[in-house]
Enzyme design. Sequence first.
Site, PDB file in Angstrom:
ATOM      1  N   ASP A 282      39.825   7.680  15.030  1.00  0.00           N
ATOM      2  CA  ASP A 282      39.754   8.061  13.620  1.00  0.00           C
ATOM      3  C   ASP A 282      39.659   6.761  12.807  1.00  0.00           C
ATOM      4  O   ASP A 282      39.792   5.646  13.334  1.00  0.00           O
ATOM      5  CB  ASP A 282      40.967   8.916  13.204  1.00  0.00           C
ATOM      6  CG  ASP A 282      40.656   9.729  11.934  1.00  0.00           C
ATOM      7  OD1 ASP A 282      39.624   9.458  11.284  1.00  0.00           O
ATOM      8  OD2 ASP A 282      41.452  10.624  11.583  1.00  0.00           O
TER       9      ASP A 282
HETATM   10  C1  BGC Z   1      39.806  11.617   8.782  1.00  0.00           C
HETATM   11  C2  BGC Z   1      38.814  12.202   9.754  1.00  0.00           C
HETATM   12  C3  BGC Z   1      37.404  11.936   9.288  1.00  0.00           C
HETATM   13  C4  BGC Z   1      37.232  10.445   9.112  1.00  0.00           C
HETATM   14  C5  BGC Z   1      35.837  10.026   8.727  1.00  0.00           C
HETATM   15  C6  BGC Z   1      39.495  10.182   8.426  1.00  0.00           C
HETATM   16  O1  BGC Z   1      40.279   9.744   7.370  1.00  0.00           O
HETATM   17  O2  BGC Z   1      41.095  11.711   9.326  1.00  0.00           O
HETATM   18  O3  BGC Z   1      39.045  13.582   9.885  1.00  0.00           O
HETATM   19  O4  BGC Z   1      36.485  12.454  10.213  1.00  0.00           O
HETATM   20  O5  BGC Z   1      38.133   9.995   8.113  1.00  0.00           O
HETATM   21  O6  BGC Z   1      35.513  10.321   7.427  1.00  0.00           O
END
Ligand code: BGC
Length: 758
Positions: A282
């Site tokens: 993530d």
């Molecule tokens: C979130 C994810 C997301 C990623 C990319 C993160 O802050 O937890 O769910 O896919 O950002 O935008």
Amino acid sequence: MKRSFLTTLLLLFALGPLFAQTSQYRSEADSILALMTLEEKIGQLNLPAAGDFTTGQAASSNIAEKIKAGKVGGLFNIKTAEKIRDVQRVAVEESRLGIPMLFGMDVIHGYETMFPIPLGLSCSWDMDLIERTARIAAKEASADGICWTFSPMVDISRDPRWGRVSEGSGEDPYLGSQIARAMVTGYQGDDLTQPNTIFSCVKHFALYGASEAGRDYNTVDMGRIKMYNDFFPPYKAAVDAGVASVMTSFNEVDGIPASANRWLMTEVLREQWGFDGFVVTDYTAINEMIDHGLGDLKLVSAKALQAGVDMDMVGEGFLTTLEESLQAGDISEEQIDDACRRILIAKYELGLFDNPYRYCRVEEADKIVFSAEHRQEAREIATETLVLLKNEGNVLPLQKNAKIALVGPLAKNRENMPGTWSVAARFPESVSLFDGLTNVLGDNADITYARGANFVEDSLLEARFSIFGKPTYRDTRSAEEMIEEALEISQNADVLVAAVGEAAEMSGESSSRSDINLPESQQKLLKALVETGKPVVMVLFTGRPLSITWADQNIPAILNVWFAGSEAGNAIAEVLFGEVNPSGKLTATFPQNVGQIPIYYNHKKTGRPLAEGQWFQKFRSNYLDVTNEPLYPFGYGLSYTSFDYGELQLSKTQLQGNETLQASIDITNSGEYDGQEVVQLYIRDLVGSITRPVKELKGFQKIRLAQGETQTVTFEITPEDLRFYDYDLDYVWEPGEFEIMIGGNSRDVVSKTVDWQK
Ligand code: BGC
């Protein structure tokens, strides 16, 4: 398990082309690997954000220079086919080896055509419908340059304080698994070489929905039996459905953050479940392990690679430290090769080496993205996700000739309709409730409008959730003035419709709430409306279960509409006027108050259970000040008609081994409308080697019944449905007594017991 020679032969025949293709991609990837410098290999593991939409603390810089230097494997949250084509051209024409890039995006519940938020979609209990939303999202996104979505989010959560419950499918592992499968299939189709299918990425592996106190990014502490039985199943279902990638979660799992957790990323995911795609972290999750206290960037990056992470989202820990770690002997080149190979294979599978621009189909995008046809689907789908929580005196459906006073901060707000995580949405073109009511009524509309209240009284709090293109249009008048105006327009109305609840960004990422009541400003408005003595319909917008006990006691009709997407207003209006009969059922328990959390239907019994129907017994498991019951249980939702459940019929009550049990029930539509009902099957294992939940969902069928019609619904139950992970984490079923329950929600069931021996 023994397989006959013929079955093996057939299997080889069926899977042969797939194996051949996979090994061909592998050997092609290997031939590229042989040409790559160490720096280029590490470059493939780097996934910066484009900067169009970012969630973390860092946006990436100098991307074009890095792409030319072969230091970028993919890019995400960049929008439009034209832009993506330009960036891809830099990779293909200006980097030494011309390796194409992946383009990802958070296409969570639709691309530009937005469907209801995932929690809402789950309340449809309709897997074809959910799959269709993912299919349409994939079609739109893939024409506009995107080949990879960071969806589905399948984190089970039992804590509505956590804002991201809005992005998942609620509290149940069985339903969550079905939905995980439907979404992966919707995005990926059955042939990833088709340009209108995209890679899916199941997230957030693992246990992200169990953060302590419902505070986002917080610590998770969970025993393995609970992980395997209650939280892992949807991730595993996505893997079983062939999901192409997995995203790590921010939280720790057993004391080690997911992104450095070798047990999780390699033993469970790859060795036990057979996952063979690639793992991405993530957003800056590797860097965050410095704050978790696992070491400096070099150390945490090495740990992530060793654990089984292939791609580093945004943080550039891999990019900036892996070479040094290799020289120091902390990691091996083979580990880098393995990760790089997986990324290259993904690019082969997507067909990017054949045509790096195959997802940039501008003309097609112009034709299908946000098309009338897709919006029509979104409208129909949204109607299936609304949950009627209360309808005393049949206030609903509304008469079309009624004089309606429409009030509330959500009545005329288009931008908040798509809900959280709607990065590609066309906010101003979304349909508000006011628009929808007017559209459905046409020239006959007799609607007056007053704002009635701001979302919250505290303007600083409001500023925190008035973001991402979703303005709340704060009214500068005093609360009293706004209420007065609402009361004035109520005078001439037959019915008062209050569009209240959360703004879209009051739930979602980084939107935890310690108080899940309706905000005070809106509560005051509701009280004033109720005091008029006129019928009040509460249209509740929310991204999480709220505690609306006062409303439940005082307002005759409550329709929970979540955030229903681009066509929200139209869909809600159709349901309010009875053009569509509501059929949604809750997939997350609504508590009476925040202190009951975590509250979920499939809980254990404890050694001192409260006797049924009791509020309080001394030295029993209960509260002094509130009953143990939720406000609305899992699986609950009303209809404009009523359904009568007959007697539960079992084909046998004594079973042995792999026999199949048939459980049937007659369901009659006894009311005055045609309608749909979600018939739910629950099972309880009465005695186990470990404690077992009081009931577990094991099947459901959504049926359509005309007025007066009776249908027999039959569930086939086999020992597969009795399995669970025991103390040794073996997936077993144990002989003994089982309670078989069927009902229209998890509370109101009819039941019978069977004895099932090995
Ligand atoms: C979130 C994810 C997301 C990623 C990319 C993160 O802050 O937890 O769910 O896919 O950002 O935008």
